[in-house]
Design a protein around this motif. Sequence first.
Motif: not given
Length: 330
Positions: A205-221
Amino acid sequence: MRWFICFCFIVFAQCFAAYAQQDSVVTTTTDSVPVRARVRGPLPFLDSVAHAAAMQQKYVSDSLSMIYIVKPDPLRTNMFVDSILKADAYKGTQYLDLSSSRSKKIQGYGHVRPSRDPWVIAIIIGLLLFSAAINIAATKDMSNIFQSFYNKRSMLQAGKEDSPINVWTFIGLFLLFGFTFGIFLYLLTTGFYKVYYTISGFQLFMTLSLVIIMLFATKFLVLKFLGFIFDINKLVNEYISALSLTYFNITFVFLPVALCFSLIADKYISYLLAITLLLVVIIFVWQYLRSSVSIISNFRFHKFYLFVYLCALEICPILILIKALNIGFR
């Protein structure tokens, strides 16, 4: 003297006749019951009754010995075995239809009821409390987010400098979106699709959540970087605000869906996913496409660039995530 001799002769004759008649009957015993054989001439009444009783007793004893003592004939058909074979013997081919032929029979063995991890409920309750805390701390911002779904003016104000959503509310809602989407993907992969990974439980669960947060944060950057390179910061800010409002509204759909996902039976999950997909499509079409069209219409460029952007930063990451998680539509 002559009469006395005659009397003695008659007595002697009677004795001889009685002795001869007694010798003419040969007695045999069977099971302590005398049986008369070779009867010459008619028998007296009592002798015939005794003979019939002896024959009946012999018949009964022979019948009992045939049933309980004598071994049965091996060539005789066993009706009990035949009934079992007729009811339960497999008559298919190559055992491919064995499950379908037995599906209508109730065996009475029961089935194992799958149980979900107890920490999932704790995570969902924590996310609900976190969303309530954000609502208490930033009531106006949360009101603007919900109003942006049907109020176009509130949605367009999100990209201006005086945005109704401050930085801390954005960060809190972004984290809520990441962890909510993570618990939803965890329940979807492990509870519905039954996919197994090298990690499991809370770590997955933590891995999926961190991957999603990093994925969308990278998209915004990346969007911010593209706005800086092509000098379209205002357009990019408006587009990022439209994306954020869309994701935040979808968050409040995934949160109750994750709660229902962790509580309802497996047979109802497919209906829940259908309703969830319908709500997400409605939010995406109504808010994201509406704001994107209004933003893109103010900036003239070739539509091929829009197609490349949608494939590179919108569609492709979702397909990569689905492929990486080994999930798909059933």
